[in-house]
Design a protein around this motif. Structure first.
Motif, PDB file in Angstrom:
ATOM      1  N   TYR A   1      18.405  17.745  94.506  1.00  0.00           N
ATOM      2  CA  TYR A   1      17.425  17.163  93.590  1.00  0.00           C
ATOM      3  C   TYR A   1      17.233  15.676  93.870  1.00  0.00           C
ATOM      4  CZ  TYR A   1      15.227  15.577  89.270  1.00  0.00           C
ATOM      5  OH  TYR A   1      14.390  14.994  88.369  1.00  0.00           O
ATOM      6  N   LEU A   2      18.362  14.959  94.049  1.00  0.00           N
ATOM      7  CA  LEU A   2      18.276  13.521  94.318  1.00  0.00           C
ATOM      8  C   LEU A   2      17.578  13.248  95.650  1.00  0.00           C
ATOM      9  CD1 LEU A   2      21.817  12.367  93.107  1.00  0.00           C
ATOM     10  CD2 LEU A   2      19.628  12.076  91.933  1.00  0.00           C
ATOM     11  N   LEU A   3      17.912  14.055  96.658  1.00  0.00           N
ATOM     12  CA  LEU A   3      17.247  13.885  97.958  1.00  0.00           C
ATOM     13  C   LEU A   3      15.755  14.168  97.852  1.00  0.00           C
ATOM     14  CD1 LEU A   3      19.839  15.550 100.371  1.00  0.00           C
ATOM     15  CD2 LEU A   3      19.260  13.129 100.256  1.00  0.00           C
ATOM     16  N   ALA A   4      15.421  15.244  97.142  1.00  0.00           N
ATOM     17  CA  ALA A   4      14.008  15.581  96.973  1.00  0.00           C
ATOM     18  C   ALA A   4      13.271  14.480  96.226  1.00  0.00           C
ATOM     19  CB  ALA A   4      13.874  16.914  96.231  1.00  0.00           C
ATOM     20  N   GLN A   5      13.908  13.970  95.170  1.00  0.00           N
ATOM     21  CA  GLN A   5      13.279  12.908  94.391  1.00  0.00           C
ATOM     22  C   GLN A   5      13.088  11.644  95.230  1.00  0.00           C
ATOM     23  OE1 GLN A   5      15.504  11.519  90.936  1.00  0.00           O
ATOM     24  NE2 GLN A   5      13.630  11.475  89.736  1.00  0.00           N
ATOM     25  N   ASN A   6      14.099  11.337  96.057  1.00  0.00           N
ATOM     26  CA  ASN A   6      14.012  10.132  96.886  1.00  0.00           C
ATOM     27  C   ASN A   6      12.962  10.288  97.988  1.00  0.00           C
ATOM     28  OD1 ASN A   6      15.070   7.499  97.843  1.00  0.00           O
ATOM     29  ND2 ASN A   6      15.704   8.695  99.608  1.00  0.00           N
TER      30      ASN A   6
END
Length: 497
Positions: A201-206
């Protein structure tokens, strides 16, 4: 009617797909790694237990008392197993079953801690009448077990089978370790799934933040017009930043094209309005009372035809300008001789204007450029035609061809009325005329130099003007130089270029 809902990634957002993909990849990697460790540890422990069973089986089948044939004497067997260090030390939680040559179970030997294992019947895993070692690894009541049997040969000839020994290993430590390991891996798998989901999720958001910003910028452009732009970060050099730069450049070009088209329509409407109004005035004049006056009729018809011819020329020039804007997209490119084309245009103008003097100074010969011959001829005619029109009594036009580095320069100079300094930069604009009344008298629409500029820029060249009022104007055309080999030169001469 029942609606069947199915999970489909196609209908999900990009963030969800990215999160799901990253989490699945991380978890799958962890799962495969854990599975490999689980299988590796299990196989290692199983091999260790199998070595223990084989060692105990070898010690038991080699016992002298058993090989002497005393297999049915339970007390003697118990005494042998108790007092034989090589057997008692290795037996631990294993069970030893003795069979006669016919495959009938005679007795069992085990420690008290293995009573539960000994109470089970393992005769179904016994294989009679075989001289080979037989090993089975069944799973009984959810626990893996190791059962191995070997023949007891006679002490006299060491070849006659007089009985069998069956070793039953419940794999107690193996099952406990593997159970704890499996539980630990399940717990770690759940933690890994959660962590991989969060990381995904964090990678996708970034990663999607720039795309979200780009989408918002596109939405602003759609709502607020072509003037809106998307800010780019100078530190980043990834594909999304490149896409943002391309989008901004595309918006700039669209805005420029939109403004040009808007200005073009306004200018064209203005230019067409004048001849239309003139023709309308003459037709109304004829309609009122000029039909019966031959002189007025002739004058009105001549004026209308003149304005109609002007409109026809204006429409043709507008068409030429539209084609000139698309010249860079043409696939019909050719290498053209600059010297030959300039000389050809000069001769044509000498024939058309016999009272003019056209001088050509070739400072370099054998110069070529990547441009269609008719396009080069067209833009030279446009510039030469202006030089003749605005010569203002000075019947002289100078032409020069030169090389400047990797460029070809064609200069055309007249000695006519000239252009003021504040108007020199505007002469290449569409429908711009320095002296509108005088230009109209000469039949100009202000599109000639605009067409020439579009043609030159379409071939990655430049066109510029320098002038002084009362001293004339100089137009310089610059094109990229193309070197030609000898074979191409001969072919060009053969084709008459």
């Amino acid at each position: 009617m029942t609606n069947v809902s199915s999970f489909s990634l196609k209908s999900r957002s990009l963030k969800f797909k990215w999160t799901f993909g990253a989490a699945a990849a991380i978890f799958l990697t962890f799962f495969l790694f854990s599975y490999a460790i689980y299988q590796g540890i299990g196989q290692m422990l199983l091999n260790e237990e199998e070595q223990k069973v084989n060692s105990l089986l070898a010690e038991t089948t080699a016992n002298q008392v058993l090989k002497s044939g005393n297999l049915d004497n339970a007390d003697l067997l118990k005494e042998v197993f108790d007092k034989s260090p090589s057997i008692s030390r290795k037996i631990q939680d294993q069970v030893i079953a003795i069979y006669n040559a016919k495959g009938e179970q005679l007795d069992k030997y085990f420690l008290n801690s293995s009573q539960k294992t000994a109470n089970n019947d393992f005769s179904s895993y016994f294989k009679p009448y075989t001289n080979d070692r037989v090993t089975n690894k069944p799973t009984i009541s959810g626990d893996k077990m190791l059962i191995s049997q070997g023949p007891i040969t006679s002490l006299n000839d060491n070849s006659t089978v007089i009985g069998y020994v069956q070793i039953i290993n419940p794999l107690t430590s193996y099952n406990k370790i593997m159970g704890k390991l499996l539980l630990t891996m399940f717990l770690l798998g759940a933690v890994a799934l959660f962590i991989s989901g969060m990381l995904g999720y964090l990678l996708a958001q970034n990663f999607l933040r720039p795309l979200t910003k780009l989408a918002k910028g596109m939405s602003d452009v759609r709502n607020n017009g072509f003037q809106q732009r998307i800010e780019t970060t100078t530190k980043s050099r990834d594909e999304i930043t490149e896409l943002t730069v391309i989008f901004n450049d595309m918006m700039t070009r669209i805005e420029t094209s939109f403004e040009q088209q808007k200005q073009f329509v306004e200018d064209a409407s203005h230019e067409l309005r004048t001849p239309v109004q003139i023709m309308e005035g003459h037709l109304k004049l004829l309609d009122r009372w000029g039909k019966n006056d031959p002189e007025v009729l002739d004058e009105s018809l001549q004026a209308s035809l003149t304005e109609l011819e002007r409109m026809k020329k204006l429409v043709q020039e507008m068409l030429d300008l539209s084609r000139a804007e698309q010249v860079s997209q043409t696939k019909e490119l050719q290498i053209t001789s600059i010297n030959d084309t300039v000389e050809q245009v000069r001769r044509n103008f000498e024939v058309m204007y016999t009272d003019f003097t056209f001088k050509l100074d070739e400072k370099a010969d054998n110069l070529h450029a990547l441009i269609q011959h008719n396009h080069l001829e067209q833009l030279l005619i446009i510039v030469m035609d202006n030089a003749v029109k605005y010569s203002d009594g000075a019947k002289e036009v100078d032409m020069a061809v030169a090389r400047s580095g990797e460029k070809v320069e064609v200069t055309i100079r007249d000695y006519g009325v000239g252009i003021s300094a504040d108007e020199i930069e505007k002469v290449f604009n569409r429908f711009y005329r320095v002296d509108k009344a005088r230009s109209r008298e000469k039949g100009g629409n202000g599109l000639g130099l605009a067409i020439a500029k579009q043609l030159v820029e379409g071939y990655l060249g430049t066109i510029s003007a320098t002038s002084a009022e009362g001293k004339g104007t100089e137009i310089t055309i610059t094109l990229p130089l193309i070197e030609k080999v000898a074979g191409e030169k001969k072919e060009e001469k053969k084709n008459g270029n």
